[in-house]
Write a protein that holds these residues in place. Structure first.
Motif, PDB file in Angstrom:
ATOM      1  N   ASP A 164       0.923  -1.245   0.066  1.00 38.26           N
ATOM      2  CA  ASP A 164      -0.353   0.490  -0.170  1.00 38.26           C
ATOM      3  C   ASP A 164       0.823   1.519   0.046  1.00 38.26           C
ATOM      4  N   ALA A 165       2.193   1.365   0.079  1.00 34.24           N
ATOM      5  CA  ALA A 165       2.809   2.584   0.925  1.00 34.24           C
ATOM      6  C   ALA A 165       3.587   2.743  -0.045  1.00 34.24           C
ATOM      7  N   VAL A 166       4.154   1.674  -0.960  1.00 29.63           N
ATOM      8  CA  VAL A 166       4.944   1.791  -2.521  1.00 29.63           C
ATOM      9  C   VAL A 166       4.209   2.190  -3.458  1.00 29.63           C
ATOM     10  N   ALA A 167       2.588   1.252  -3.358  1.00 29.88           N
ATOM     11  CA  ALA A 167       1.910   1.693  -4.214  1.00 29.88           C
ATOM     12  C   ALA A 167       1.942   3.377  -4.780  1.00 29.88           C
ATOM     13  N   ASP A 168       0.909   3.588  -3.616  1.00 29.04           N
ATOM     14  CA  ASP A 168       0.938   5.262  -3.513  1.00 29.04           C
ATOM     15  C   ASP A 168       1.931   6.325  -3.548  1.00 29.04           C
ATOM     16  N   SER A 169       2.993   5.304  -3.107  1.00 29.77           N
ATOM     17  CA  SER A 169       3.918   6.502  -3.421  1.00 29.77           C
ATOM     18  C   SER A 169       4.127   6.801  -5.385  1.00 29.77           C
ATOM     19  N   LEU A 170       4.249   5.769  -5.161  1.00 31.54           N
ATOM     20  CA  LEU A 170       4.211   5.162  -7.244  1.00 31.54           C
ATOM     21  C   LEU A 170       3.134   5.850  -7.395  1.00 31.54           C
ATOM     22  N   ARG A 171       1.908   6.036  -7.558  1.00 29.91           N
ATOM     23  CA  ARG A 171       0.759   6.603  -7.931  1.00 29.91           C
ATOM     24  C   ARG A 171       1.199   8.334  -7.933  1.00 29.91           C
ATOM     25  N   ASP A 172       2.205   8.692  -6.975  1.00 27.74           N
ATOM     26  CA  ASP A 172       3.187  10.217  -6.962  1.00 27.74           C
ATOM     27  C   ASP A 172       3.359  10.828  -7.892  1.00 27.74           C
ATOM     28  N   ILE A 173       4.192   9.610  -8.145  1.00 25.75           N
ATOM     29  CA  ILE A 173       5.184  10.061  -9.336  1.00 25.75           C
ATOM     30  C   ILE A 173       4.208  10.312 -10.611  1.00 25.75           C
ATOM     31  N   ALA A 174       3.843   9.082 -10.457  1.00 28.03           N
ATOM     32  CA  ALA A 174       3.566   8.835 -12.011  1.00 28.03           C
ATOM     33  C   ALA A 174       2.281  10.824 -12.031  1.00 28.03           C
ATOM     34  N   TYR A 175       1.510  10.626 -10.992  1.00 29.31           N
ATOM     35  CA  TYR A 175       1.231  11.938 -10.975  1.00 29.31           C
ATOM     36  C   TYR A 175       2.020  13.168 -11.185  1.00 29.31           C
ATOM     37  N   ASP A 176       2.820  13.258 -10.801  1.00 27.79           N
ATOM     38  CA  ASP A 176       3.865  13.997 -11.040  1.00 27.79           C
ATOM     39  C   ASP A 176       4.902  14.439 -12.503  1.00 27.79           C
ATOM     40  N   VAL A 177       4.402  13.148 -12.940  1.00 32.26           N
ATOM     41  CA  VAL A 177       5.507  12.885 -14.030  1.00 32.26           C
ATOM     42  C   VAL A 177       4.366  13.335 -15.457  1.00 32.26           C
ATOM     43  N   MET A 178       3.298  13.191 -15.211  1.00 34.35           N
ATOM     44  CA  MET A 178       1.622  13.714 -16.087  1.00 34.35           C
ATOM     45  C   MET A 178       1.382  15.800 -16.026  1.00 34.35           C
ATOM     46  N   LEU A 179       1.657  15.465 -14.402  1.00 37.60           N
ATOM     47  CA  LEU A 179       2.423  17.006 -14.469  1.00 37.60           C
ATOM     48  C   LEU A 179       2.855  17.538 -15.323  1.00 37.60           C
ATOM     49  N   GLU A 180       4.062  16.801 -15.210  1.00 35.61           N
ATOM     50  CA  GLU A 180       5.535  17.478 -15.186  1.00 35.61           C
ATOM     51  C   GLU A 180       5.505  16.803 -17.819  1.00 35.61           C
ATOM     52  N   TYR A 181       5.169  16.968 -17.821  1.00 32.41           N
ATOM     53  CA  TYR A 181       5.340  15.888 -19.051  1.00 32.41           C
ATOM     54  C   TYR A 181       3.804  15.868 -20.053  1.00 32.41           C
ATOM     55  N   GLY A 182       3.077  15.910 -19.476  1.00 30.45           N
ATOM     56  CA  GLY A 182       2.007  15.462 -20.066  1.00 30.45           C
ATOM     57  C   GLY A 182       0.948  14.900 -20.185  1.00 30.45           C
ATOM     58  N   PRO A 183       1.254  13.384 -21.019  1.00 28.36           N
ATOM     59  CA  PRO A 183       0.466  12.198 -21.201  1.00 28.36           C
ATOM     60  C   PRO A 183       0.157  11.545 -19.180  1.00 28.36           C
ATOM     61  N   LEU A 184      -0.964  11.261 -19.231  1.00 29.71           N
ATOM     62  CA  LEU A 184      -0.951  10.284 -18.007  1.00 29.71           C
ATOM     63  C   LEU A 184      -0.263   8.787 -18.069  1.00 29.71           C
ATOM     64  N   VAL A 185      -0.364   9.055 -16.922  1.00 31.31           N
ATOM     65  CA  VAL A 185       0.741   7.753 -16.300  1.00 31.31           C
ATOM     66  C   VAL A 185       0.394   6.083 -15.353  1.00 31.31           C
ATOM     67  N   GLU A 186      -0.562   5.782 -16.649  1.00 32.90           N
ATOM     68  CA  GLU A 186      -1.856   4.676 -16.050  1.00 32.90           C
ATOM     69  C   GLU A 186      -0.691   3.785 -15.568  1.00 32.90           C
ATOM     70  N   LEU A 187      -0.865   3.328 -13.841  1.00 27.59           N
ATOM     71  CA  LEU A 187      -0.284   2.253 -13.360  1.00 27.59           C
ATOM     72  C   LEU A 187      -1.051   1.011 -13.268  1.00 27.59           C
ATOM     73  N   HIS A 188      -0.226   0.030 -13.648  1.00 29.31           N
ATOM     74  CA  HIS A 188      -0.909  -1.709 -12.966  1.00 29.31           C
ATOM     75  C   HIS A 188      -0.628  -1.750 -12.211  1.00 29.31           C
ATOM     76  N   ILE A 189      -0.833  -2.252 -10.880  1.00 28.23           N
ATOM     77  CA  ILE A 189       0.814  -2.508  -9.822  1.00 28.23           C
ATOM     78  C   ILE A 189       0.195  -4.774  -9.901  1.00 28.23           C
ATOM     79  N   LEU A 190       0.706  -5.304  -9.488  1.00 28.80           N
ATOM     80  CA  LEU A 190       0.683  -6.730  -9.414  1.00 28.80           C
ATOM     81  C   LEU A 190       1.664  -6.947  -8.097  1.00 28.80           C
ATOM     82  N   SER A 191       1.054  -7.891  -6.698  1.00 25.10           N
ATOM     83  CA  SER A 191       2.177  -8.371  -6.301  1.00 25.10           C
ATOM     84  C   SER A 191       3.254  -9.140  -7.334  1.00 25.10           C
TER      85      SER A 191
END
Length: 118
Positions: free
Chosen positions: A65-92
């Motif tokens: 949960d903690a790592v996935a939340d942090s990765l989603r934050d990174i994806a959001y920051d990248v989207m804001l910086e570059y434009g396209p949505l970063v769509e994450l699929h996370i599996l164990s």
């Protein structure tokens, strides 16, 4: 701004690289597998209607949960910086391996057609 609004050529690849670099830098020990797949890898991504598809496989011994939340934050920051949505699929890792052994079509396509990092 519309869904098909033009983005600079190569921006999807730049966004994918930025996400991969930041994810590996911050969470490399927690990542078992990391794939970029879909239209970005095929070179077909264009406009805001195309996203950057990423499959992240987390090691079983991490706080998912903690790592996935942090990765989603990174994806959001990248989207804001570059434009396209970063769509994450996370599996164990165990789920990913089970899906791979079962021949899950999503996992098979990502592994066969995606670009692997990690």
């Amino acid at each position: 701004m519309t869904a098909d609004e033009a983005l600079p050529d190569g921006v999807h690849e730049e966004a994918a690289s930025a996400f991969v670099e930041r994810a590996r830098s911050g969470y490399g020990d927690d990542l078992a597998e990391l794939y970029v797949f879909g239209s970005t890898v095929r070179g077909e991504a264009s406009g805001r209607s195309s996203d950057v598809d990423v499959l992240v496989v987390l090691r079983d011994d991490v706080n998912h949960d903690a790592v996935a939340d942090s990765l989603r934050d990174i994806a959001y920051d990248v989207m804001l910086e570059y434009g396209p949505l970063v769509e994450l699929h996370i599996l164990s890792e165990s789920t990913f391996e089970r899906y791979r052994e079962e021949g899950n079509p999503f996992v098979r396509t990502v592994v066969d057609e995606g670009r692997a990092y990690a």
